[in-house]
Design an enzyme around this catalytic site. Structure first.
Site, short mmCIF file in Angstrom:
data_model
loop_
_atom_site.label_atom_id
_atom_site.label_comp_id
_atom_site.label_asym_id
_atom_site.label_seq_id
_atom_site.Cartn_x
_atom_site.Cartn_y
_atom_site.Cartn_z
N HIS A 237 -5.49 -4.95 -1.00
CA HIS A 237 -5.23 -3.85 -2.04
C HIS A 237 -5.36 -4.40 -3.33
CE1 HIS A 237 -4.74 -0.64 0.69
NE2 HIS A 237 -4.00 -1.45 1.55
N LYS B 55 -12.61 -2.25 2.12
CA LYS B 55 -11.91 -1.49 1.07
C LYS B 55 -12.86 -1.38 -0.35
CE LYS B 55 -7.17 -2.03 3.02
NZ LYS B 55 -7.32 -1.14 4.32
N SER C 141 0.67 -1.29 0.05
CA SER C 141 -0.06 -0.13 0.08
C SER C 141 0.93 1.38 0.13
CB SER C 141 -0.98 -0.11 1.18
OG SER C 141 -0.27 0.01 2.34
N1 PLP Z 1 -3.77 -5.69 5.28
C1 PLP Z 1 -3.69 -4.76 4.59
C2 PLP Z 1 -2.38 -4.99 3.55
C3 PLP Z 1 -4.34 -3.49 4.69
O1 PLP Z 1 -3.73 -2.53 4.12
C4 PLP Z 1 -5.25 -3.30 5.57
C5 PLP Z 1 -5.72 -2.26 6.08
O2 PLP Z 1 -5.27 -1.09 5.94
C6 PLP Z 1 -5.45 -4.75 6.36
C7 PLP Z 1 -4.72 -5.87 6.28
C8 PLP Z 1 -6.51 -4.64 7.59
O3 PLP Z 1 -7.68 -4.51 6.81
P1 PLP Z 1 -8.88 -4.23 7.94
O4 PLP Z 1 -9.17 -2.88 7.76
O5 PLP Z 1 -10.31 -5.13 7.17
O6 PLP Z 1 -8.63 -4.72 9.24
#
Ligand code: PLP
Length: 447
Positions: free
Chosen positions: A262, A293, A234
């Protein structure tokens, strides 16, 4: 009515007003916390939150004012935490938003909202229970089935978030006899999940296949090897070399785990994710992803993969076992988002076209955009101060983007991260590029 009354009581210092705990321990704690907060401010890493008064989408309205009122409102809301003089500035009434993970624009899609309302009416506000006691409804089972079908996997299990899914999987799956090999830039939730398990831990250099191979060779002494990677990272918008990872996994008899937060919904010809994009859907064993997302943006996460693994997670995964079931409205949103994606790949394709427009126009203007073909478009600037002043100046022009600098990204690699959504119009994107060009010239990022 009730909320208004409660707020009035609080403002008047009435029955509901906060009370400070007394005693030396509480005073000591307060001093320690205040000093820690001051350190964060001093280090320039304080994160302030913008208060939005509208739905998520490409055009936002901030709380606290209309046209001309944004200077004072912005300051009150922490928009200009470092600069009181900004109070005299007025920002445009509408903010053009380029910093949400609303990749497909489904967060405010009318059918997604209607599905949430219907689920709320039919199934209630929530379960007041974990899944295995009194918290599984037909919509939870339907959504799990739909997720597995979408990813072409055997089964799926829902969590309150992908953070929970990542926190729950490694401990449940791996023992001290096993090994996990993790990309050094994996998301914090993967790092935390791995910390919780007792497997032997290897951290390989970001997307470095030579280093991964060396670590896999060393890990041959363990019973089972699991390679864990984000599908798309990200901060950089770069995509994991899954083909090469899967080849190495095959060579060294390892399993592959991918976090697709993502990627789910928009990468690959049908939006299935990085594994579809890179042609390795049959080689990735486990996928974790989010409903928070691209898939409607409400909340929730999941693991999808082999049925016995999902069965085991239902028995052993602590964030699943000991946390409340997903609320029906949230389930309704995600379920409808998946229906829309299963019907057609048009939304995912439209996002890809917008991403291409932004990346090529910005590159032509003279900017360096990190990553490739991903809606996360980091505008690389290098200098932390430059990234901060440019992001602030973009906001003055009504464009909401975020600057990132050390320690969130490596020193000397400060950037402004732009995120494209399928619901940005071509005009929105062109306006953003024009503003970047103006601001870039003003601050010397462009000649
Ligand atoms: N994994 C990644 C790569 C993320 O970008 C995020 C959130 O920012 C998460 C896990 C966590 O996701 P959640 O918002 O569903 O807890």
């Amino acid at each position: 009515m009730w909320r208004g009354a409660a707020v009035r009581v609080l403002r008047a210092g009435g029955a509901g007003s906060p009370r400070a705990a007394s005693g030396e321990a509480a005073a000591q704690l307060r001093r320690r916390l205040e000093s820690e907060l001051e350190d964060i401010r001093g280090a320039g890493t304080w994160k302030s939150e913008r208060v939005i008064a509208s739905r998520q989408g490409p055009h936002l309205r901030l709380a606290g004012g209309g046209a001309g009122a944004y200077g004072a409102a912005g300051r009150a809301l922490g928009l200009f935490p470092r600069c009181d003089a900004r109070a005299s500035l007025s920002l445009p009434a509408g903010i053009l938003n380029f910093c949400a993970n609303n990749y497909l624009g489904l967060s405010s899609h009318p059918e997604v909202i209607r599905a949430a309302v219907e689920a709320l009416e039919k199934f209630g506000a929530g379960l007041s229970s974990v899944r295995f006691i009194c918290g599984t409804q037909s919509i939870h089972k339907d959504l799990e089935e739909k997720i597995a079908h979408f990813h072409q996997r055997e089964d799926a299990i829902l969590y309150a978030s992908c953070f929970d899914a990542n926190a729950g999987i490694f401990e449940a799956l791996l023992t001290p006899e096993d090994a996990v090999l993790s990309d050094e830039l994996n998301h914090a939730s993967i790092i935390d999940g791995i910390r919780l398990c007792k497997a032997n831990k290897y951290r390989y250099k970001h997307m470095d296949m030579q280093d991964l191979e060396a670590k896999l060779q060393d890990a041959q002494k363990h019973r089972l090897r699991l390679v864990a990677t984000d599908g798309a990272f990200s901060m950089d918008g770069d995509i994991a070399p899954l083909r090469e990872i899967c080849q190495l996994a095959q060579k060294y008899d390892a399993l592959v785990f991918v976090d697709e937060c993502h990627a789910t919904g928009f990468l690959g010809p049908n939006g299935r994710g990085t594994d579809e994009l890179l042609g390795v859907m049959d080689k990735v064993t486990i996928i974790n992803s989010t409903l928070g997302k691209a898939l409607g943006g409400a909340a929730g996460g999941y693991t999808t993969g082999p049925k016995p693994l999902i069965d085991l997670l239902r028995q052993r995964s602590r964030p699943y076992l000991f946390s409340n079931s997903l609320p029906p409205a949230v389930v309704g949103c995600a379920s409808k988002a998946l229906d829309l994606l299963l019907e057609s790949n048009a939304i995912a394709q439209s996002m890809a076209a917008k991403t291409q427009r932004f990346r090529s126009k910005m590159t032509a203007a003279g900017f360096t955009i990190s990553g490739k073909d991903h809606p996360i478009c980091p505008v690389m600037l290098g200098d932390a101060r430059l990234a901060a002043v440019m992001a602030e100046d973009m906001l003055n022009r009504g464009i909401y983007v975020i600057g990132f600098s050390y320690p969130v990204v490596p020193k000397g690699k400060a950037r402004i991260r732009v995120q494209i959504s399928a619901v940005h119009s071509d005009e929105d994107i062109d306006r953003c590029v024009e503003a970047f060009t103006e601001v870039g010239r003003k601050h010397g990022a462009l000649p």
